[in-house]
Write a protein that holds these residues in place. Structure first.
Motif, PDB file in Angstrom:
ATOM      1  N   LYS A 276     -11.116 -40.709  -5.996  1.00  0.00           N
ATOM      2  CA  LYS A 276     -11.806 -41.439  -7.047  1.00  0.00           C
ATOM      3  C   LYS A 276     -10.952 -41.381  -8.320  1.00  0.00           C
ATOM      4  N   PRO A 354     -19.624 -32.296 -15.476  1.00  0.00           N
ATOM      5  CA  PRO A 354     -20.544 -32.796 -14.442  1.00  0.00           C
ATOM      6  C   PRO A 354     -19.860 -33.716 -13.428  1.00  0.00           C
ATOM      7  N   LEU A 355     -18.896 -34.492 -13.876  1.00  0.00           N
ATOM      8  CA  LEU A 355     -18.160 -35.362 -12.947  1.00  0.00           C
ATOM      9  C   LEU A 355     -17.306 -34.540 -11.995  1.00  0.00           C
ATOM     10  N   LYS A 357     -17.937 -31.575 -10.943  1.00  0.00           N
ATOM     11  CA  LYS A 357     -18.848 -30.959  -9.971  1.00  0.00           C
ATOM     12  C   LYS A 357     -19.303 -31.971  -8.927  1.00  0.00           C
ATOM     13  N   GLU A 358     -19.594 -33.188  -9.381  1.00  0.00           N
ATOM     14  CA  GLU A 358     -20.068 -34.215  -8.454  1.00  0.00           C
ATOM     15  C   GLU A 358     -18.997 -34.600  -7.436  1.00  0.00           C
ATOM     16  N   ILE A 359     -17.769 -34.847  -7.919  1.00  0.00           N
ATOM     17  CA  ILE A 359     -16.696 -35.330  -7.047  1.00  0.00           C
ATOM     18  C   ILE A 359     -16.124 -34.210  -6.198  1.00  0.00           C
ATOM     19  N   GLY A 361     -17.512 -31.162  -5.593  1.00  0.00           N
ATOM     20  CA  GLY A 361     -18.486 -30.373  -4.847  1.00  0.00           C
ATOM     21  C   GLY A 361     -18.526 -28.917  -5.212  1.00  0.00           C
TER      22      GLY A 361
END
Length: 362
Positions: A276, A354-355, A357-359, A361
């Protein structure tokens, strides 16, 4: 004259042009260290392959354009007579190079006749005399070497040592998958640069995330494109790229700068379809909202925002978090009103964590 085996014996991913360029640079440095009174005639890698479209020749052309900038006319003299081996369409004849790589007797005669006058000139010159480079006559169809210092290795303040550092880091880690690869200029570099305002926080972040920092002081969009296309995306995989670039394109119009950002995104997507991309707007700069540079950057941001598709390329704008309620930028977050200080990097991290952590994991 060295380098054609780097392009001929290794695939691009293992030996991109920049690695050959750095190798030639190191050879010149060692000669200067061991033979400080000697001059060096640096000869362009000879053309190879039947025509200008040959893949190895194209790689060698990239190398030649860059290493020509290492010549100073005094200790190192550039010599390129490639045109003498080629016809008007840039084709290499088997009558001179039977295997389209090594000269035959006639090819060596051409080499000797081209270089001997320069050797005579070098040997007869006074120690401090400047000696002009030898350049090809640029026959039609042959993209002969010209310096590209403005758009590649000499573009930023940390070339070429920074590039070598990063290439070595990639190689030493060995086919690793990075959580995040950060692409940018000095604003990104200062996350990890010695004395950089973000360094202490970055060390903490790296305890959780494996990060490759590809920020270079002074870089513009064209510098990033060059290094992305010539090796810096090779040898690893990544989950997430962050891209912020353009504030150093001071003389460019917004459409051209945006086009450069678009090309960077295209190259990353082509090389790393698994990743991403978080596209960051150029950060605000200058004290007031009407600062000319900030206004110009805002125009770029309005254009590049449209490159995000919400799936593979994500628009991630937190620039307002650096600003006061009235839109002013203060030294509370950027001491020079351009580069974040410790507070500014903390704001950056809190916004993008936060991004991550989201991408990634974790």
């Amino acid at each position: 004259m060295i380098g054609t085996n780097n392009s001929g014996h290794f695939p691009f991913a293992e030996e991109p042009p920049i690695d050959t360029i750095m190798g030639v640079k190191r050879i010149l440095e060692v000669i200067a260290e061991k033979q400080p009174k000697a001059r060096t005639i640096l000869t362009a890698i000879f053309p190879r392959g039947a025509d200008a479209n040959d893949a190895c020749r194209r790689r060698n052309d990239v190398v030649n354009k860059e290493i020509s900038t290492f010549a100073d006319g005094k200790r190192v003299i550039w010599c390129d007579f490639s045109d003498k081996f080629l016809d008007a369409q840039g084709r290499l004849s088997r009558e001179l190079f039977p295997d389209l790589l090594h000269p035959n007797a006639r090819g060596y005669e051409i080499w000797a006749s081209a270089v001997l006058p320069l050797i005579d000139q070098v040997l007869a010159a006074a120690p401090d005399a400047a000696i002009p480079s030898v350049w090809p006559s640029c026959p039609a169809g042959y993209a002969c070497g010209t310096p590209v210092a403005a758009t590649a290795l000499r573009g930023g303040n940390y070339w070429p040592a920074r590039y070598l550092e990063k290439r070595n880091e990639i190689v030493d880690n060995g086919a690793v998958e990075y959580d995040v690869v950060m692409v940018g200029d000095s604003i990104t570099h200062r996350w990890e640069r010695e004395g950089g305002e973000g360094r202490q926080l970055f060390a903490e972040i790296r305890k959780t995330y494996r990060i490759l920092n590809l920020g270079y002081g002074g870089d513009r969009t064209e510098n990033v494109i060059w290094r992305m296309e010539n090796g810096e995306l090779e040898g690893y995989k990544a989950k997430l790229f962050t891209v912020m670039i353009g504030t150093n394109n001071r003389d460019g119009n917004p459409a051209d700068i945006a086009a450069g950002v678009k090309r960077i995104l295209e190259v990353i997507r082509a090389k790393h379809p698994e990743a991403k991309i978080a596209l960051l707007p150029i950060f605000p700069r200058g004290a007031k909202p009407n600062d000319a540079r900030r206004v110009a950057n805002a125009k770029v941001n309005a254009l590049i925002k449209g490159y995000a598709d919400g799936k593979d390329v994500l628009w991630f704008d937190f620039g307002d978090k650096f600003l006061e309620p009235d839109g002013t930028l203060t030294k509370r977050v950027m001491n020079d009103l351009l580069h974040p200080n410790e507070t500014g990097y903390q704001i950056w991290w809190e916004a993008i964590h936060p991004l991550f952590k989201e991408i990634c994991g974790k």
